[in-house]
Structure formats: C-alpha cells, structure tokens
Design a protein around this motif. Structure first.
Motif, PDB file in Angstrom:
ATOM      1  N   TYR A  36       0.842  -1.199   0.000  1.00 51.11           N
ATOM      2  CA  TYR A  36       0.000   0.000   0.000  1.00 51.11           C
ATOM      3  C   TYR A  36       0.880   1.253   0.000  1.00 51.11           C
ATOM      4  CZ  TYR A  36      -3.948   2.967   1.421  1.00 51.11           C
ATOM      5  OH  TYR A  36      -4.917   3.938   1.482  1.00 51.11           O
ATOM      6  N   PHE A  37       1.874   1.275   0.887  1.00 51.22           N
ATOM      7  CA  PHE A  37       2.804   2.394   0.984  1.00 51.22           C
ATOM      8  C   PHE A  37       3.574   2.581  -0.327  1.00 51.22           C
ATOM      9  CE2 PHE A  37       7.279   3.570   1.819  1.00 51.22           C
ATOM     10  CZ  PHE A  37       7.096   4.874   2.206  1.00 51.22           C
ATOM     11  N   LEU A  38       4.118   1.489  -0.867  1.00 47.68           N
ATOM     12  CA  LEU A  38       4.884   1.574  -2.106  1.00 47.68           C
ATOM     13  C   LEU A  38       4.008   1.995  -3.280  1.00 47.68           C
ATOM     14  CD1 LEU A  38       7.197  -1.544  -1.768  1.00 47.68           C
ATOM     15  CD2 LEU A  38       7.850   0.865  -1.567  1.00 47.68           C
ATOM     16  N   GLY A  39       2.743   1.596  -3.263  1.00 40.74           N
ATOM     17  CA  GLY A  39       1.818   2.024  -4.307  1.00 40.74           C
ATOM     18  C   GLY A  39       1.597   3.528  -4.275  1.00 40.74           C
ATOM     19  N   ILE A  40       1.401   4.074  -3.090  1.00 39.75           N
ATOM     20  CA  ILE A  40       1.202   5.528  -2.961  1.00 39.75           C
ATOM     21  C   ILE A  40       2.463   6.285  -3.370  1.00 39.75           C
ATOM     22  CG2 ILE A  40       0.840   7.399  -1.300  1.00 39.75           C
ATOM     23  CD1 ILE A  40      -1.115   5.486   0.156  1.00 39.75           C
ATOM     24  N   VAL A  41       3.621   5.810  -2.917  1.00 43.22           N
ATOM     25  CA  VAL A  41       4.875   6.450  -3.312  1.00 43.22           C
ATOM     26  C   VAL A  41       5.053   6.352  -4.829  1.00 43.22           C
ATOM     27  CG1 VAL A  41       7.398   6.279  -3.141  1.00 43.22           C
ATOM     28  CG2 VAL A  41       5.999   6.135  -1.085  1.00 43.22           C
ATOM     29  N   GLY A  42       4.661   5.232  -5.399  1.00 43.90           N
ATOM     30  CA  GLY A  42       4.745   5.065  -6.847  1.00 43.90           C
ATOM     31  C   GLY A  42       3.870   6.047  -7.597  1.00 43.90           C
ATOM     32  N   PHE A  43       2.671   6.315  -7.070  1.00 45.61           N
ATOM     33  CA  PHE A  43       1.798   7.308  -7.706  1.00 45.61           C
ATOM     34  C   PHE A  43       2.445   8.695  -7.684  1.00 45.61           C
ATOM     35  CE2 PHE A  43      -2.022   4.574  -6.371  1.00 45.61           C
ATOM     36  CZ  PHE A  43      -1.995   3.879  -7.562  1.00 45.61           C
ATOM     37  N   VAL A  44       3.048   9.045  -6.558  1.00 40.40           N
ATOM     38  CA  VAL A  44       3.714  10.348  -6.442  1.00 40.40           C
ATOM     39  C   VAL A  44       4.889  10.425  -7.419  1.00 40.40           C
ATOM     40  CG1 VAL A  44       5.062  11.827  -4.887  1.00 40.40           C
ATOM     41  CG2 VAL A  44       2.969  10.716  -4.062  1.00 40.40           C
ATOM     42  N   LEU A  45       5.688   9.348  -7.477  1.00 42.36           N
ATOM     43  CA  LEU A  45       6.831   9.344  -8.390  1.00 42.36           C
ATOM     44  C   LEU A  45       6.382   9.358  -9.847  1.00 42.36           C
ATOM     45  CD1 LEU A  45       9.312   6.927  -6.585  1.00 42.36           C
ATOM     46  CD2 LEU A  45       9.383   9.422  -6.726  1.00 42.36           C
ATOM     47  N   THR A  46       5.244   8.747 -10.141  1.00 40.62           N
ATOM     48  CA  THR A  46       4.702   8.809 -11.500  1.00 40.62           C
ATOM     49  C   THR A  46       4.407  10.255 -11.880  1.00 40.62           C
ATOM     50  OG1 THR A  46       3.734   6.597 -11.331  1.00 40.62           O
ATOM     51  CG2 THR A  46       2.817   8.056 -13.003  1.00 40.62           C
ATOM     52  N   GLY A  47       3.852  11.011 -10.939  1.00 47.34           N
ATOM     53  CA  GLY A  47       3.610  12.437 -11.184  1.00 47.34           C
ATOM     54  C   GLY A  47       4.900  13.192 -11.446  1.00 47.34           C
ATOM     55  N   PHE A  48       5.951  12.877 -10.667  1.00 46.68           N
ATOM     56  CA  PHE A  48       7.236  13.538 -10.887  1.00 46.68           C
ATOM     57  C   PHE A  48       7.830  13.165 -12.244  1.00 46.68           C
ATOM     58  CE2 PHE A  48       7.810  13.928  -6.080  1.00 46.68           C
ATOM     59  CZ  PHE A  48       7.502  15.277  -6.092  1.00 46.68           C
ATOM     60  N   ILE A  49       7.665  11.909 -12.650  1.00 46.84           N
ATOM     61  CA  ILE A  49       8.170  11.487 -13.955  1.00 46.84           C
ATOM     62  C   ILE A  49       7.438  12.236 -15.064  1.00 46.84           C
ATOM     63  CG2 ILE A  49       8.348   9.530 -15.560  1.00 46.84           C
ATOM     64  CD1 ILE A  49       8.740   7.732 -13.074  1.00 46.84           C
ATOM     65  N   LEU A  50       6.125  12.395 -14.911  1.00 50.87           N
ATOM     66  CA  LEU A  50       5.364  13.149 -15.917  1.00 50.87           C
ATOM     67  C   LEU A  50       5.791  14.612 -15.953  1.00 50.87           C
ATOM     68  CD1 LEU A  50       1.819  11.593 -15.506  1.00 50.87           C
ATOM     69  CD2 LEU A  50       3.377  11.355 -17.453  1.00 50.87           C
ATOM     70  N   LEU A  51       6.071  15.186 -14.782  1.00 53.27           N
ATOM     71  CA  LEU A  51       6.602  16.556 -14.752  1.00 53.27           C
ATOM     72  C   LEU A  51       7.962  16.613 -15.442  1.00 53.27           C
ATOM     73  CD1 LEU A  51       5.691  17.860 -11.184  1.00 53.27           C
ATOM     74  CD2 LEU A  51       4.857  18.713 -13.379  1.00 53.27           C
ATOM     75  N   GLY A  52       8.785  15.587 -15.201  1.00 50.38           N
ATOM     76  CA  GLY A  52      10.086  15.511 -15.871  1.00 50.38           C
ATOM     77  C   GLY A  52       9.932  15.437 -17.375  1.00 50.38           C
ATOM     78  N   ALA A  53       8.915  14.700 -17.841  1.00 50.70           N
ATOM     79  CA  ALA A  53       8.658  14.612 -19.284  1.00 50.70           C
ATOM     80  C   ALA A  53       8.318  15.983 -19.845  1.00 50.70           C
ATOM     81  CB  ALA A  53       7.521  13.628 -19.554  1.00 50.70           C
ATOM     82  N   LEU A  54       7.513  16.733 -19.107  1.00 49.56           N
ATOM     83  CA  LEU A  54       7.143  18.076 -19.549  1.00 49.56           C
ATOM     84  C   LEU A  54       8.364  18.990 -19.592  1.00 49.56           C
ATOM     85  CD1 LEU A  54       4.750  20.027 -20.185  1.00 49.56           C
ATOM     86  CD2 LEU A  54       4.774  20.584 -17.756  1.00 49.56           C
ATOM     87  N   PHE A  55       9.189  18.926 -18.549  1.00 45.27           N
ATOM     88  CA  PHE A  55      10.348  19.801 -18.492  1.00 45.27           C
ATOM     89  C   PHE A  55      11.447  19.376 -19.459  1.00 45.27           C
ATOM     90  CE2 PHE A  55       8.608  20.966 -14.230  1.00 45.27           C
ATOM     91  CZ  PHE A  55       8.332  22.280 -14.571  1.00 45.27           C
ATOM     92  N   MET A  56      11.545  18.076 -19.756  1.00 42.78           N
ATOM     93  CA  MET A  56      12.548  17.639 -20.734  1.00 42.78           C
ATOM     94  C   MET A  56      12.209  18.198 -22.109  1.00 42.78           C
ATOM     95  SD  MET A  56      15.151  16.040 -19.860  1.00 42.78           S
ATOM     96  CE  MET A  56      15.634  15.998 -18.171  1.00 42.78           C
ATOM     97  N   GLY A  57      10.936  18.169 -22.455  1.00 41.24           N
ATOM     98  CA  GLY A  57      10.531  18.761 -23.734  1.00 41.24           C
ATOM     99  C   GLY A  57      10.836  20.242 -23.782  1.00 41.24           C
ATOM    100  N   THR A  58      10.562  20.926 -22.685  1.00 39.47           N
ATOM    101  CA  THR A  58      10.834  22.362 -22.602  1.00 39.47           C
ATOM    102  C   THR A  58      12.335  22.637 -22.639  1.00 39.47           C
ATOM    103  OG1 THR A  58       8.850  22.624 -21.263  1.00 39.47           O
ATOM    104  CG2 THR A  58      10.420  24.438 -21.232  1.00 39.47           C
TER     105      THR A  58
END
Length: 168
Positions: A36-58
């Motif tokens: 459960y804990f790792l799933g929640i942390v994974g969701f947060v890290l998924t958001g950071f990865i998506l932000l990284g995708a946005l910033f890499m394009g920029t």
C-alpha cells in the motif's frame, strides 16, 4: 446378468480448504501495508516522472536556440525533436510505473481489508492483483533481457565491421 442399482446418492468429495494460520495472516497483512505504501509512493513518483517529461521537452526546446553549426556531428538531429523523443520515453516509463504502482496499491488495499474482516473475496482479489503485478514484472524483464541481447548482438556486429574496416 443382473445390475445392482444403488439407492444411495454419491456424495461429491469436498474441495480442499486452505486455512491461513495467524502467522500467515500477519505476514500477508504486513506485506499489504508495505505494498500500500509503495503504491502511494509510486503514484507520487509517476507524477514527478510526468513533470520531468514536460520539463525535458521544454529543456530540449530551449536548447534548440543553441543549435550547432551546420556540418557538425550534432546538427543531424534538432534538439526540439530530441526533446519530443525524450518526453515520449518519459511518458511511456511513467505509464509502466503507474501500473506497477496501481497493482501494488490494489493488492495492499484488498489484502488489508480481507485479512481484517476475514473476507475471502477480498483476499482472492488481492492475490489476483499480486499475480498481475508479477506477471507484468516478468514480461517487462523478458523484454528488457531481449533488448540487452539484441544490443549485444548489434555491438558484436558493429565491432566486427569496425575491425574489418581497420584491417584494410
């Protein structure tokens, strides 16, 4: 010949039951808490990865302003196009990471409630999510090992080609 008919109904053999000891239930519950804990942390890290995708394009888009002069080895691919590919790879990685996290979260959620309330349906659903997690992990591992083998073969062929060019 005479057939003898039995008036007794044949009773089906009962299916074997799996009984979880208190220790097994405790271990499943603790595994569920960590999942459960790792799933929640994974969701947060998924958001950071998506932000990284946005910033890499920029970032790569901004790098296109500093494009090297024509004729240099780096002028073949524009930084803008490279940024789009890097962003695309980040998004693909985020999708995979999301599903890994989702399966862990669902396992943790269902196993905790299943053990707490002795609900066989929740425990079965939880174990199904755990199976899905490991199935996805196994398929991903097979694909990555296949890519490693492919890269290794390509490197061997390139090395042989380079060695033959040097021998001339």
């Amino acid at each position: 010949m005479e057939t003898i008919e039995s008036t007794e109904a044949v009773q089906p053999t009962p299916e074997p039951q799996l009984i979880l000891t208190d220790a097994a239930q405790y271990y499943l519950q603790k595994a569920g808490q960590w999942a459960y804990f790792l799933g929640i942390v994974g969701f947060v890290l998924t958001g950071f990865i998506l932000l990284g995708a946005l910033f890499m394009g920029t970032f790569f888009g901004a790098m296109s302003k500093f494009q090297p002069a024509e004729g240099t080895p780096y002028s073949a691919v524009s930084p803008g196009a490279m940024g789009a590919w890097v962003s695309f790879l980040y998004v693909i990685f985020a999708v995979f990471y999301f599903f890994f996290s989702l399966y862990l979260y669902q396992f943790g959620d269902k196993i905790k409630s299943g053990i707490l309330y002795s609900n066989t349906t929740d425990v079965t659903t939880a174990l199904s999510k755990l199976k899905s997690f490991f199935k996805m992990w196994g398929i991903t591992t097979i694909v990555i090992v296949g890519l490693y083998i492919l890269i290794f073969v390509i490197m061997i062929v390139a090395g042989i080609g380079a060695a033959s060019m040097m021998a001339r």
